[in-house]
Motif scaffolding. Structure first.
Motif, PDB file in Angstrom:
ATOM      1  N   GLN B   2       0.833  -1.179   0.000  1.00 29.61           N
ATOM      2  CA  GLN B   2       0.000   0.000   0.000  1.00 29.61           C
ATOM      3  C   GLN B   2       0.873   1.235   0.000  1.00 29.61           C
ATOM      4  O   GLN B   2       1.870   1.322   0.692  1.00 29.61           O
ATOM      5  CB  GLN B   2      -0.907  -0.006   1.232  1.00 29.61           C
ATOM      6  N   ASN B  31      -0.154  14.159  -6.824  1.00 33.11           N
ATOM      7  CA  ASN B  31      -1.247  14.704  -6.029  1.00 33.11           C
ATOM      8  C   ASN B  31      -1.678  13.699  -4.983  1.00 33.11           C
ATOM      9  O   ASN B  31      -1.319  12.518  -5.049  1.00 33.11           O
ATOM     10  CB  ASN B  31      -2.437  15.118  -6.914  1.00 33.11           C
ATOM     11  N   GLN B  33      -5.278  12.682  -2.707  1.00 35.28           N
ATOM     12  CA  GLN B  33      -6.723  12.918  -2.668  1.00 35.28           C
ATOM     13  C   GLN B  33      -7.319  12.275  -1.428  1.00 35.28           C
ATOM     14  O   GLN B  33      -6.817  11.265  -0.934  1.00 35.28           O
ATOM     15  CB  GLN B  33      -7.390  12.333  -3.922  1.00 35.28           C
ATOM     16  N   TYR B  35     -11.028  10.774   0.110  1.00 37.18           N
ATOM     17  CA  TYR B  35     -12.353  10.288  -0.242  1.00 37.18           C
ATOM     18  C   TYR B  35     -13.102   9.886   1.021  1.00 37.18           C
ATOM     19  O   TYR B  35     -12.495   9.509   2.028  1.00 37.18           O
ATOM     20  CB  TYR B  35     -12.253   9.055  -1.162  1.00 37.18           C
ATOM     21  N   LEU B  48      -8.684  17.250  -3.642  1.00 35.24           N
ATOM     22  CA  LEU B  48      -7.430  16.888  -4.304  1.00 35.24           C
ATOM     23  C   LEU B  48      -6.431  17.994  -4.011  1.00 35.24           C
ATOM     24  O   LEU B  48      -6.734  19.177  -4.205  1.00 35.24           O
ATOM     25  CB  LEU B  48      -7.643  16.749  -5.814  1.00 35.24           C
ATOM     26  N   PHE B  88     -10.558   7.851   3.227  1.00 34.64           N
ATOM     27  CA  PHE B  88      -9.395   7.256   2.577  1.00 34.64           C
ATOM     28  C   PHE B  88      -8.544   8.339   1.928  1.00 34.64           C
ATOM     29  O   PHE B  88      -9.078   9.282   1.336  1.00 34.64           O
ATOM     30  CB  PHE B  88      -9.827   6.287   1.471  1.00 34.64           C
ATOM     31  N   GLY B  92      -1.559   9.808  -6.170  1.00 44.42           N
ATOM     32  CA  GLY B  92      -1.585   9.681  -7.606  1.00 44.42           C
ATOM     33  C   GLY B  92      -0.269  10.064  -8.243  1.00 44.42           C
ATOM     34  O   GLY B  92       0.447  10.943  -7.759  1.00 44.42           O
ATOM     35  N   GLN B  98       0.333   6.033 -13.624  1.00 44.35           N
ATOM     36  CA  GLN B  98      -0.804   6.927 -13.588  1.00 44.35           C
ATOM     37  C   GLN B  98      -2.009   6.227 -12.991  1.00 44.35           C
ATOM     38  O   GLN B  98      -2.959   5.903 -13.679  1.00 44.35           O
ATOM     39  CB  GLN B  98      -1.088   7.432 -15.005  1.00 44.35           C
ATOM     40  N   LYS B  99      -1.973   5.976 -11.704  1.00 45.05           N
ATOM     41  CA  LYS B  99      -3.095   5.344 -11.040  1.00 45.05           C
ATOM     42  C   LYS B  99      -3.144   5.837  -9.608  1.00 45.05           C
ATOM     43  O   LYS B  99      -2.145   6.296  -9.048  1.00 45.05           O
ATOM     44  CB  LYS B  99      -2.947   3.824 -11.049  1.00 45.05           C
ATOM     45  N   LEU B 100      -4.309   5.778  -9.017  1.00 41.57           N
ATOM     46  CA  LEU B 100      -4.466   6.135  -7.619  1.00 41.57           C
ATOM     47  C   LEU B 100      -4.321   4.899  -6.758  1.00 41.57           C
ATOM     48  O   LEU B 100      -4.884   3.851  -7.075  1.00 41.57           O
ATOM     49  CB  LEU B 100      -5.850   6.747  -7.383  1.00 41.57           C
ATOM     50  N   VAL B 101      -3.572   5.022  -5.689  1.00 40.20           N
ATOM     51  CA  VAL B 101      -3.397   3.924  -4.758  1.00 40.20           C
ATOM     52  C   VAL B 101      -3.954   4.363  -3.410  1.00 40.20           C
ATOM     53  O   VAL B 101      -3.563   5.409  -2.876  1.00 40.20           O
ATOM     54  CB  VAL B 101      -1.912   3.536  -4.617  1.00 40.20           C
ATOM     55  N   PHE B 102      -4.851   3.563  -2.874  1.00 40.06           N
ATOM     56  CA  PHE B 102      -5.580   3.917  -1.662  1.00 40.06           C
ATOM     57  C   PHE B 102      -4.971   3.282  -0.422  1.00 40.06           C
ATOM     58  O   PHE B 102      -4.404   2.196  -0.469  1.00 40.06           O
ATOM     59  CB  PHE B 102      -7.034   3.454  -1.774  1.00 40.06           C
ATOM     60  N   GLY B 103      -5.134   3.983   0.698  1.00 42.46           N
ATOM     61  CA  GLY B 103      -4.815   3.414   1.987  1.00 42.46           C
ATOM     62  C   GLY B 103      -5.994   2.613   2.501  1.00 42.46           C
ATOM     63  O   GLY B 103      -6.985   2.409   1.793  1.00 42.46           O
TER      64      GLY B 103
END
Lengths: 112, 112
Positions: B2, B31, B33, B35, B48, B88, B92, B98-103
């Motif tokens: 993660q 960036n 973000q 959520y 963001l 969350f 990015g 080019q992808k978002l990785v979430f906690g």
């Protein structure tokens, strides 16, 4: 109007079956994604498409096959379902890479 | 592994108090973000903040970003019962991907 809609909301099935989840977005976005959220709430990207082209394919079993007939739709087909596939699957879209995501309401998949 | 890790994992406060959640990440980002996810629903984008910004506000939300410490915080002021949700952070554009990785998220409970 729902921006990102996915169906079905709930999917209960037996091990070994094949199932599909459909996703549609009406935001005019070029990029769509499938994310998987496990029971511990970890949200992990599975696939990403940009203008119908597969861009990101994370380490996902090849039993999972995404299909994008046009840039507004991204479906997920799962073959030979296993117990470990039980999770919530989210479709999302964005205007561009790394930009804010718009999520569908999720599909709760339960494999028995 | 993660990218983002939220802290604390769970937070319970009284209505009207401020809530602070933190996010740490490991590598360079374009960036970050935040959520919100209400129970049984999809994620909703809150804010963001780009790597060249230090602070951003949106209504009762304040986000800070410290790229030297690779950390961000989300402050919700004057909390309401409706703020009860999981929050969350997502990073990015790191490592050229080019992808978002979430906690894993912070579960916030606002007690009336």
């Amino acid at each position: 109007d729902t921006a990102v809609s996915q169906t079905p909301k709930y999917l209960v099935t037996q091990m070994g079956n094949d199932k599909s989840i459909k996703c549609e977005q009406n935001l005019g976005h070029d990029t769509m994604y499938w994310y998987k959220q496990d029971s511990k709430k970890f949200l992990k990207i599975m696939f990403s498409y940009n203008n119908k082209e597969l861009i990101i394919n994370e380490t996902v079993p090849n039993r999972f096959s995404p299909k994008s007939p046009d840039k507004a739709h991204l479906n997920l087909h799962i073959n030979s379902l296993e117990l470990g596939d039980s999770a919530v699957y989210f479709c999302a879209s964005s205007q561009g890479w790394g930009e804010k995501l718009f999520f569908g309401s999720g599909t709760q998949l339960s494999v028995l | 592994s993660q990218q983002g890790e939220e802290d604390p994992q769970a937070l319970s406060i009284q209505e009207g108090e401020n809530a602070t959640m933190n996010c740490s990440y490991k590598t360079s980002i374009n960036n970050l973000q935040w959520y919100r996810q209400n129970s049984g629903r999809g994620l909703v984008h809150l804010i963001l903040i780009r790597s060249n910004e230090r602070e951003k506000h949106s209504g009762r939300l304040r986000v800070t970003l410290d790229t030297s410490k690779k950390s961000s915080s989300l402050l919700i002021t004057a909390s309401r019962a409706a703020d009860t949700a999981s929050y969350f952070c997502a990073t990015g554009g790191f490592q050229g991907a080019q992808k978002l990785v979430f906690g894993q998220g912070t579960r916030l409970t606002i007690n009336p």
